[in-house]
Write an enzyme that holds these catalytic residues in place. Structure first.
Site, PDB file in Angstrom:
ATOM      1  N   CYS A  85     -60.368  38.464 -30.048  1.00 45.73           N
ATOM      2  CA  CYS A  85     -59.522  39.546 -29.558  1.00 45.73           C
ATOM      3  C   CYS A  85     -58.744  40.077 -30.755  1.00 45.73           C
ATOM      4  O   CYS A  85     -58.026  39.310 -31.411  1.00 45.73           O
ATOM      5  CB  CYS A  85     -58.573  38.984 -28.496  1.00 45.73           C
ATOM      6  SG  CYS A  85     -57.380  40.190 -27.885  1.00 45.73           S
ATOM      7  N   GLU A 118     -62.883  46.602 -18.342  1.00 41.44           N
ATOM      8  CA  GLU A 118     -62.453  45.559 -17.394  1.00 41.44           C
ATOM      9  C   GLU A 118     -62.778  45.952 -15.950  1.00 41.44           C
ATOM     10  O   GLU A 118     -62.983  45.101 -15.098  1.00 41.44           O
ATOM     11  CB  GLU A 118     -60.948  45.292 -17.529  1.00 41.44           C
ATOM     12  CG  GLU A 118     -60.548  44.574 -18.811  1.00 41.44           C
ATOM     13  CD  GLU A 118     -60.941  43.102 -18.832  1.00 41.44           C
ATOM     14  OE1 GLU A 118     -60.680  42.393 -17.863  1.00 41.44           O
ATOM     15  OE2 GLU A 118     -61.524  42.671 -19.857  1.00 41.44           O
ATOM     16  N   HIS A 155     -63.794  44.644 -26.767  1.00 42.11           N
ATOM     17  CA  HIS A 155     -64.308  45.289 -25.551  1.00 42.11           C
ATOM     18  C   HIS A 155     -65.207  46.487 -25.893  1.00 42.11           C
ATOM     19  O   HIS A 155     -66.023  46.895 -25.070  1.00 42.11           O
ATOM     20  CB  HIS A 155     -63.155  45.821 -24.693  1.00 42.11           C
ATOM     21  CG  HIS A 155     -62.452  44.776 -23.886  1.00 42.11           C
ATOM     22  ND1 HIS A 155     -61.705  43.776 -24.454  1.00 42.11           N
ATOM     23  CD2 HIS A 155     -62.354  44.586 -22.545  1.00 42.11           C
ATOM     24  CE1 HIS A 155     -61.183  43.024 -23.504  1.00 42.11           C
ATOM     25  NE2 HIS A 155     -61.564  43.493 -22.336  1.00 42.11           N
ATOM     26  N   ASP A 168     -60.313  35.419 -25.328  1.00 44.12           N
ATOM     27  CA  ASP A 168     -59.989  36.851 -25.285  1.00 44.12           C
ATOM     28  C   ASP A 168     -59.078  37.109 -24.090  1.00 44.12           C
ATOM     29  O   ASP A 168     -59.006  36.295 -23.161  1.00 44.12           O
ATOM     30  CB  ASP A 168     -61.264  37.700 -25.159  1.00 44.12           C
ATOM     31  CG  ASP A 168     -60.971  39.202 -25.168  1.00 44.12           C
ATOM     32  OD1 ASP A 168     -60.067  39.630 -25.920  1.00 44.12           O
ATOM     33  OD2 ASP A 168     -61.619  39.950 -24.419  1.00 44.12           O
ATOM     34  N   SER A 169     -58.411  38.259 -24.119  1.00 42.61           N
ATOM     35  CA  SER A 169     -57.569  38.649 -22.990  1.00 42.61           C
ATOM     36  C   SER A 169     -58.419  38.883 -21.739  1.00 42.61           C
ATOM     37  O   SER A 169     -57.906  38.833 -20.627  1.00 42.61           O
ATOM     38  CB  SER A 169     -56.817  39.929 -23.332  1.00 42.61           C
ATOM     39  OG  SER A 169     -57.745  40.971 -23.559  1.00 42.61           O
ATOM     40  N   CYS A 227     -61.888  46.351 -31.488  1.00 42.91           N
ATOM     41  CA  CYS A 227     -61.538  45.745 -30.200  1.00 42.91           C
ATOM     42  C   CYS A 227     -62.832  45.195 -29.632  1.00 42.91           C
ATOM     43  O   CYS A 227     -63.851  45.902 -29.602  1.00 42.91           O
ATOM     44  CB  CYS A 227     -60.938  46.775 -29.248  1.00 42.91           C
ATOM     45  SG  CYS A 227     -60.677  46.137 -27.574  1.00 42.91           S
TER      46      CYS A 227
HETATM   47  N1  DGL Z   1     -60.579  42.492 -26.616  1.00 40.26           N
HETATM   48  C1  DGL Z   1     -59.213  42.771 -26.953  1.00 40.26           C
HETATM   49  C2  DGL Z   1     -59.156  43.249 -28.402  1.00 40.26           C
HETATM   50  O1  DGL Z   1     -60.107  42.998 -29.139  1.00 40.26           O
HETATM   51  C3  DGL Z   1     -58.642  43.688 -25.925  1.00 40.26           C
HETATM   52  C4  DGL Z   1     -57.208  43.696 -25.893  1.00 40.26           C
HETATM   53  C5  DGL Z   1     -56.568  44.037 -24.595  1.00 40.26           C
HETATM   54  O2  DGL Z   1     -56.520  43.183 -23.721  1.00 40.26           O
HETATM   55  O3  DGL Z   1     -55.999  45.143 -24.514  1.00 40.26           O
HETATM   56  O4  DGL Z   1     -58.194  43.829 -28.857  1.00 40.26           O
END
Ligand code: DGL
Length: 272
Positions: free
Chosen positions: A72, A157, A193, A9-10, A191
């Site tokens: 992600c 984050e 997150h 993931d990011s 997403c």
């Molecule tokens: N967890 C990522 C997603 O599902 C987040 C993306 C991001 O870094 O903006 O899209």
């Protein structure tokens, strides 16, 4: 040689997916990579998300993984297809990269009664139109309304997911979505997150609306995938081990990841 299953993931969002996957399939080894130094991906261009994701996938392969899950949505929306079709045959046609959008899309048809579905996602995921396009392939009768929530990933984050600022932004985006379509009865958290904001999302979502988080769906699909692909399953090592990598400082990762991932966090810095 056998290797761990990799989850990418990011940032921290993919930990919600790893957590569910480990509950469903505790016997396997896992490595997790968060590109925390370059998060968020949601506001970045197609080319940049593709380039970053490809770098991460190659690195995870070099760490021994045969199977990478892009936990992600932004990376799944903007990079998965190119990597699968263009890059994998040249890198190693035996390795696999899977995303989180398709499994989520396949369950909505069974859940909605009104045939109106809402999708919450990053700007990148929403602009890619991946959800409406993929839902249209499996359930063309469903009307999809999307809402980009540009602040939500930053709230998570920065560990602000239970603060008042989170209330403000969650309410704003949810209201905006339901003002555009009040018939929505199923909401996809598009997403990884967003499960961290689930309490607040519930608070502002009209009663009776089903909220779909991806952890459970993706982990069940992975079980199914491994069952249907014994050639891949036998390449996945079993030891119940999990190791973490971050492009940020390990101490920062350990501290924040500890909020939503219980257990021992062994983390190493990794340069992409
Ligand atoms: N967890 C990522 C997603 O599902 C987040 C993306 C991001 O870094 O903006 O899209």
């Amino acid at each position: 040689m056998k290797g761990p299953i990799a989850i990418f993931d990011s940032g921290y969002g993919g930990l919600t997916i790893l957590d569910s996957i480990r509950r469903e399939l505790p016997e396997y080894d896992y490595i997790y990579l968060g590109d925390n130094a370059r998060t968020p991906y949601g506001s970045r261009s197609f080319d940049v998300v593709y380039e970053y994701t490809l770098e991460a996938v190659k690195r995870l392969f070099s760490l021994g993984a045969h199977l990478v899950i892009l936990a992600c949505n932004t990376a799944s929306a903007k990079a998965l297809r190119s990597i699968q079709q263009k890059d994998l045959p040249g890198i190693d046609p035996e390795r696999r990269v899977l995303g989180v959008i398709r499994p989520s899309v396949e369950v909505v048809g069974n859940l909605t009664k009104t045939n109106h579905v809402g999708v919450l996602g990053t700007v990148g995921t929403v602009l890619s139109n991946s959800y409406p396009l993929e839902i249209d392939k499996v359930s063309p009768e469903i009307i999809v309304e999307q809402e980009a929530c540009p602040m939500w990933v930053s709230l998570v984050e920065n560990s602000e997911f239970d603060g008042d600022g989170a209330d403000y932004f969650v309410k704003k985006n949810i209201n905006s979505l339901f003002e555009r379509d009040s018939k929505i009865d199923t909401l996809i958290l598009g997403c990884t997150h967003y499960p961290l904001l689930l309490e607040k999302i519930r608070k502002y979502t009209p009663q009776g609306v089903k909220i779909i988080s991806q952890g459970e769906i993706v982990s069940k699909r992975l079980r199914d995938y491994l069952f249907r692909h014994p050639e891949m399953e036998t390449k996945c090592s079993k030891g119940g081990d999990v190791r973490f990598y971050t492009t940020e400082h390990p101490d920062k990762f350990r501290e924040t990841a500890g909020i939503f991932f219980k257990g021992n966090i062994r983390v190493q810095h990794l340069e992409l």
